[in-house]
Design an enzyme around this catalytic site. Sequence first.
Site, mmCIF file in Angstrom:
data_model
loop_
_atom_site.group_PDB
_atom_site.id
_atom_site.type_symbol
_atom_site.label_atom_id
_atom_site.label_comp_id
_atom_site.label_asym_id
_atom_site.label_seq_id
_atom_site.Cartn_x
_atom_site.Cartn_y
_atom_site.Cartn_z
ATOM 1 N N SER A 1 0.837 -1.200 0.000
ATOM 2 C CA SER A 1 0.000 0.000 0.000
ATOM 3 C C SER A 1 0.880 1.263 0.000
ATOM 4 C CB SER A 1 -0.942 -0.094 1.209
ATOM 5 O OG SER A 1 -1.838 0.963 1.235
ATOM 6 N N HIS B 1 -8.144 -3.912 -1.661
ATOM 7 C CA HIS B 1 -6.832 -3.518 -1.148
ATOM 8 C C HIS B 1 -6.264 -4.583 -0.216
ATOM 9 C CE1 HIS B 1 -4.285 0.002 -1.192
ATOM 10 N NE2 HIS B 1 -4.061 -0.109 0.105
ATOM 11 N N ASP C 1 -9.970 -2.358 -6.430
ATOM 12 C CA ASP C 1 -9.383 -1.702 -5.256
ATOM 13 C C ASP C 1 -9.630 -0.200 -5.357
ATOM 14 O OD1 ASP C 1 -7.795 -0.574 -3.329
ATOM 15 O OD2 ASP C 1 -5.984 -1.695 -3.848
HETATM 16 C C1 MLT Z 1 -1.388 5.949 -0.119
HETATM 17 O O1 MLT Z 1 -1.731 6.928 0.518
HETATM 18 O O2 MLT Z 1 -0.210 5.658 -0.353
HETATM 19 C C2 MLT Z 1 -2.458 5.061 -0.643
HETATM 20 O O3 MLT Z 1 -3.670 5.739 -0.702
HETATM 21 C C3 MLT Z 1 -2.604 3.840 0.179
HETATM 22 C C4 MLT Z 1 -2.795 4.157 1.630
HETATM 23 O O4 MLT Z 1 -3.915 4.361 2.078
HETATM 24 O O5 MLT Z 1 -1.825 4.216 2.332
#
Ligand code: MLT
Length: 206
Positions: A105, A187, A156
Site C-alpha cells: 500500500s 486492497h 481496489d
Molecule cells: C497511499 O496513501 O499511499 C495510498 O492511498 C494507500 C494508503 O492508504 O496508504
Amino acid sequence: MLDDWIHLHTPGLPDAPVLLMLHGTGSNERDIAGLAGMLHPDATVLSPRGRVSENGMNRWFRRLSEGVFDVEDVVTRSAELVDFIARAREAYGLEGRQLIAVGLSNGANIALATALLRPDVIDRVVAFSGMFPLDDRELDTDLSASAIFLANGVSDPMAPHESVNRLVAALDARGAEVTRSSRPGGHGIDQADFAAAQEWLRQHAA
Ligand code: MLT
C-alpha cells in the site's frame, strides 16, 4: 544519520538478497518485517518506519486526501529513503548485496516512486496494492535494468485500476521488466498475491 530512523535489521545469509520491507499506512516496521521470512527465509531484512505521521499513523509521505498525493513530499521522502538505504548498507556491511524493496500500500507507493526516480538505488520491487505515485512529475530515468512485480486487486478503490495502468505504462516506457498479478477483490495482500510474489522472487532473487 541511521539513528534518525526507527528500523529493524535482521541478518540473513550473505549470498541471499536484502529485503527492504516498507509498511502501509498506520502499520510499522515490525508488522511488515514478519512477511519477509515467508517471502525469502534466508534474506537479510531491513525494515524502517515511515517518518510522516497522519493523525498518529505512520506513513512514507504526505497526502492531500485519500489517493491524492503531495508529490513534492513523495520526492523529498523518497530521497530520504535513498539516504537511509546508503547508511544502512554501510552500517551493516551490505554494500554490493542485491536489494529488493517489498512494499504494501503506502509502502508499495514509496518503493515504486523510488524505483522510478532512483533506479540506481532500487531496481527490484515487490509492490502489493501499489499505484502510480508521481502524478505529472517529469521523469527522465532509464529503468532498463529494473524488474518490478505488481500485485493488485482489480476492484481496489485505494489503488484504482486506471492508476495501476498508468504505472505499468510509465514503467514500460522506461524499459522496466514488469510482472503484473491481478486478482478479484480490493486492497491488501491475499494468498494469490503472496504465491505470485514468491514465484517472482524465485526467478529474480540473485
Ligand atoms: C497511499 O496513501 O499511499 C495510498 O492511498 C494507500 C494508503 O492508504 O496508504
